[in-house]
Design an enzyme around this catalytic site. Structure first.
Site, PDB file in Angstrom:
ATOM      1  N   SER A 160      26.719  38.564 -38.282  1.00  0.00           N
ATOM      2  CA  SER A 160      25.437  39.267 -38.082  1.00  0.00           C
ATOM      3  C   SER A 160      25.034  39.137 -36.623  1.00  0.00           C
ATOM      4  CB  SER A 160      24.347  38.641 -38.951  1.00  0.00           C
ATOM      5  OG  SER A 160      24.717  38.747 -40.299  1.00  0.00           O
TER       6      SER A 160
ATOM      7  N   GLU B  72      21.767  36.669 -32.818  1.00  0.00           N
ATOM      8  CA  GLU B  72      22.177  35.422 -33.479  1.00  0.00           C
ATOM      9  C   GLU B  72      23.306  34.730 -32.710  1.00  0.00           C
ATOM     10  OE1 GLU B  72      22.646  35.375 -37.853  1.00  0.00           O
ATOM     11  OE2 GLU B  72      24.520  34.313 -37.492  1.00  0.00           O
TER      12      GLU B  72
ATOM     13  N   ARG C 291      18.863  29.509 -38.954  1.00  0.00           N
ATOM     14  CA  ARG C 291      19.876  29.784 -37.911  1.00  0.00           C
ATOM     15  C   ARG C 291      19.575  29.065 -36.599  1.00  0.00           C
ATOM     16  NH1 ARG C 291      21.098  30.676 -41.756  1.00  0.00           N
ATOM     17  NH2 ARG C 291      21.817  32.551 -42.790  1.00  0.00           N
TER      18      ARG C 291
HETATM   19  C1  LIG Z   1      32.968  37.840 -39.864  1.00  0.00           C
HETATM   20  C2  LIG Z   1      31.929  36.782 -39.563  1.00  0.00           C
HETATM   21  C3  LIG Z   1      31.050  36.375 -40.566  1.00  0.00           C
HETATM   22  C4  LIG Z   1      30.081  35.386 -40.308  1.00  0.00           C
HETATM   23  N1  LIG Z   1      29.234  35.016 -41.304  1.00  0.00           N
HETATM   24  C5  LIG Z   1      28.295  34.070 -41.072  1.00  0.00           C
HETATM   25  C6  LIG Z   1      27.375  33.688 -42.102  1.00  0.00           C
HETATM   26  O1  LIG Z   1      27.419  34.182 -43.220  1.00  0.00           O
HETATM   27  N2  LIG Z   1      26.451  32.741 -41.808  1.00  0.00           N
HETATM   28  C7  LIG Z   1      26.385  32.143 -40.588  1.00  0.00           C
HETATM   29  O2  LIG Z   1      25.521  31.270 -40.400  1.00  0.00           O
HETATM   30  N3  LIG Z   1      27.244  32.487 -39.593  1.00  0.00           N
HETATM   31  C8  LIG Z   1      28.186  33.427 -39.800  1.00  0.00           C
HETATM   32  N4  LIG Z   1      29.041  33.794 -38.800  1.00  0.00           N
HETATM   33  C9  LIG Z   1      28.910  33.171 -37.474  1.00  0.00           C
HETATM   34  C10 LIG Z   1      29.897  32.011 -37.203  1.00  0.00           C
HETATM   35  O3  LIG Z   1      31.025  32.097 -38.020  1.00  0.00           O
HETATM   36  C11 LIG Z   1      29.268  30.642 -37.398  1.00  0.00           C
HETATM   37  O4  LIG Z   1      28.145  30.484 -36.564  1.00  0.00           O
HETATM   38  C12 LIG Z   1      30.254  29.506 -37.099  1.00  0.00           C
HETATM   39  O5  LIG Z   1      29.685  28.264 -37.444  1.00  0.00           O
HETATM   40  C13 LIG Z   1      30.702  29.445 -35.637  1.00  0.00           C
HETATM   41  O6  LIG Z   1      31.772  28.540 -35.562  1.00  0.00           O
HETATM   42  P1  LIG Z   1      32.823  28.552 -34.390  1.00  0.00           P
HETATM   43  O7  LIG Z   1      33.691  27.352 -34.580  1.00  0.00           O
HETATM   44  O8  LIG Z   1      33.513  29.852 -34.363  1.00  0.00           O
HETATM   45  O9  LIG Z   1      31.893  28.355 -33.134  1.00  0.00           O
HETATM   46  P2  LIG Z   1      31.994  29.065 -31.696  1.00  0.00           P
HETATM   47  O10 LIG Z   1      31.751  30.514 -31.856  1.00  0.00           O
HETATM   48  O11 LIG Z   1      33.219  28.643 -30.990  1.00  0.00           O
HETATM   49  O12 LIG Z   1      30.726  28.400 -30.978  1.00  0.00           O
HETATM   50  C14 LIG Z   1      29.408  28.764 -31.364  1.00  0.00           C
HETATM   51  C15 LIG Z   1      28.426  27.872 -30.595  1.00  0.00           C
HETATM   52  O13 LIG Z   1      28.558  26.518 -31.030  1.00  0.00           O
HETATM   53  C16 LIG Z   1      28.912  25.685 -29.926  1.00  0.00           C
HETATM   54  N5  LIG Z   1      29.867  24.683 -30.440  1.00  0.00           N
HETATM   55  C17 LIG Z   1      30.960  24.921 -31.208  1.00  0.00           C
HETATM   56  N6  LIG Z   1      31.562  23.761 -31.518  1.00  0.00           N
HETATM   57  C18 LIG Z   1      30.842  22.788 -30.911  1.00  0.00           C
HETATM   58  C19 LIG Z   1      30.963  21.368 -30.842  1.00  0.00           C
HETATM   59  N7  LIG Z   1      31.953  20.695 -31.448  1.00  0.00           N
HETATM   60  N8  LIG Z   1      30.032  20.672 -30.124  1.00  0.00           N
HETATM   61  C20 LIG Z   1      29.007  21.321 -29.498  1.00  0.00           C
HETATM   62  N9  LIG Z   1      28.851  22.650 -29.528  1.00  0.00           N
HETATM   63  C21 LIG Z   1      29.756  23.378 -30.235  1.00  0.00           C
HETATM   64  C22 LIG Z   1      29.528  26.618 -28.882  1.00  0.00           C
HETATM   65  O14 LIG Z   1      29.414  26.085 -27.572  1.00  0.00           O
HETATM   66  C23 LIG Z   1      28.675  27.857 -29.091  1.00  0.00           C
HETATM   67  O15 LIG Z   1      27.450  27.691 -28.428  1.00  0.00           O
HETATM   68  C24 LIG Z   1      30.012  34.790 -39.025  1.00  0.00           C
HETATM   69  C25 LIG Z   1      30.909  35.204 -38.009  1.00  0.00           C
HETATM   70  C26 LIG Z   1      31.852  36.189 -38.288  1.00  0.00           C
HETATM   71  C27 LIG Z   1      32.802  36.603 -37.197  1.00  0.00           C
END
Ligand SMILES: Cc1cc2nc3c(=O)[nH]c(=O)nc-3n(C[C@H](O)[C@H](O)[C@H](O)COP(=O)(O)OP(=O)(O)OC[C@H]3O[C@@H](n4cnc5c(N)ncnc54)[C@H](O)[C@@H]3O)c2cc1C
Length: 350
Positions: free
Chosen positions: A245, A339, A167
């Site tokens: 998580s 996380e 992570r």
């Molecule tokens: C119901 C649920 C289940 C989940 N299950 C998992 C799982 O099983 N495993 C897991 O690893 N995660 C899980 N997650 C967490 C999450 O979905 C992941 O971390 C996902 O990759 C985040 O993507 P996002 O586009 O929503 O990023 P955001 O939440 O918008 O951003 C997250 C971070 O990444 C940065 N970021 C985003 N895009 C960019 C970019 N293009 N350039 C630079 N920085 C960037 C943001 O600034 C921020 O710091 C879960 C979340 C939820 C709500």
């Protein structure tokens, strides 16, 4: 590049927790040029920048963000495929991760099928090296192309230099440095999954750990398992209004692990540390599924998901997270670490 005013509390509508105050400036970047320009222009005048994608791993303060929020909405995909070397697939940061997983399976691209159902975008997957059910994106990412905000240049970073770990990554450790533009994946071709590593998934699929099976079956099974844990977003179900998580699984030194009861899950790591289960620690510190109040609580389906029950503020969620951290520490002497990325808010240290 579209700039629009964000009304009071409206960053909440961009996060899966439905939390967060307003942004001072909000820019939608639909092309790579717009994404670079938005970040570069803000950097030039010393304005704070928040790169916001799917908002599924973000906890934004009730005060909102005192700077420019850049919403990543880029799209596009380039495929280079042949029977010998497999598929090299370059995908724009703003594309949906789960739609890409479904597409990969339909194209016989092997290696991300167990990552079905994770919300968010392509560009965010390398940030915390997204992982679930025995797979991590680090296994299939070949390189990440980004805008380096410190050097003011475009950079392609090979997977080996991304600092991927559990992570985490170089990007997560340097949050103000890179805007991810595209991610290139390298896939083996086939219709069977990569070896199923995760015991619960193997059991549910009816295969031995290490066996391969139909990728479609893996996707369907993972989605079923995730739904049962409230880990697939559902606008109708507040049990899924989370950031996934909330705490990472702790890695403990052997002497720390010896202090935990024998029943605590343990997975030995190559570096001599032992991974244990944050969910087990929380549950056995008295925070059972559904714990909380009318504003915030643990999901009734999964101890690790802290949810907004509809009318919460970020402060309520942080209070609950700290209560759990303290409770687990008082019971087991282990300090849990968040996380999701916290923006404008923080948790107490140990
Ligand atoms: C119901 C649920 C289940 C989940 N299950 C998992 C799982 O099983 N495993 C897991 O690893 N995660 C899980 N997650 C967490 C999450 O979905 C992941 O971390 C996902 O990759 C985040 O993507 P996002 O586009 O929503 O990023 P955001 O939440 O918008 O951003 C997250 C971070 O990444 C940065 N970021 C985003 N895009 C960019 C970019 N293009 N350039 C630079 N920085 C960037 C943001 O600034 C921020 O710091 C879960 C979340 C939820 C709500």
């Amino acid at each position: 590049m579209a700039e629009r005013r964000v009304a009071e509390r409206s960053l909440a509508s961009f996060t899966t927790l439905r939390l967060g105050g307003p942004a001072e400036r909000f820019i939608e970047a639909s092309t790579e040029r717009e994404l670079i320009d938005a970040v570069m222009n803000a950097d030039e005048v010393g304005e704070k920048v928040l790169i916001l994608a799917g908002g599924s791993n973000l906890v934004i303060s009730d005060d909102g963000f005192p700077g420019t929020v850049v919403h990543v909405l880029t799209n596009g995909m380039h495929v280079d495929q042949d029977a010998c070397s497999g598929a090299m697939v370059t995908v724009a940061a703003g594309m949906s991760w789960d739609s890409f997983v479904a597409h990969a399976i339909s194209q016989d691209w092997v290696g991300i099928e167990a990552l079905s159902g994770i919300p968010g975008t392509i560009g965010a997957t390398p940030i915390q090296n997204v992982g679930a059910y025995g797979q991590e994106v680090a296994e299939t990412i070949a390189s990440v192309r980004c805008w380096d905000r410190v050097e003011g240049t475009l950079k392609t970073i090979a997977a080996a230099d991304c600092g991927f770990g559990y992570r985490t990554s170089w990007f997560k450790k340097n949050p103000q440095r890179y805007a991810v533009l595209t991610v290139t994946f390298q896939f083996r071709l086939g219709d069977l999954s990569s070896p199923v590593q995760y015991a619960e998934l193997a059991r549910t699929l009816g295969v031995e750990p290490g066996e391969r099976t139909s990728m479609t079956k893996v996707r369907e099974t993972v989605l079923d398992l995730r739904r049962g844990k409230g880990m697939v977003l559902d606008p109708e179900d507040p049990d899924t209004w989370s950031a996934g998580s909330f705490f990472t699984n702790p890695f403990l030194a052997p002497e720390e692990m010896r202090r935990l009861p024998g029943a605590a899950p343990r997975w030995e790591q190559p570096d001599g540390t032992i991974k244990t289960s944050a969910a087990w620690l929380i549950e056995n510190s008295g925070f059972t599924k559904g714990y909380g109040n009318e504003l915030v609580g643990l999901s009734t389906k999964h101890t690790l998901a802290l949810t907004n029950r509809g009318r919460a503020r970020t402060a309520d969620l942080i209070e609950l997270a700290e209560e759990i951290q303290r409770g687990v520490f008082d019971t087991f002497g282990v300090w849990l670490v968040n996380e999701p990325v916290l923006v404008g808010c923080e948790l107490l240290g140990p």
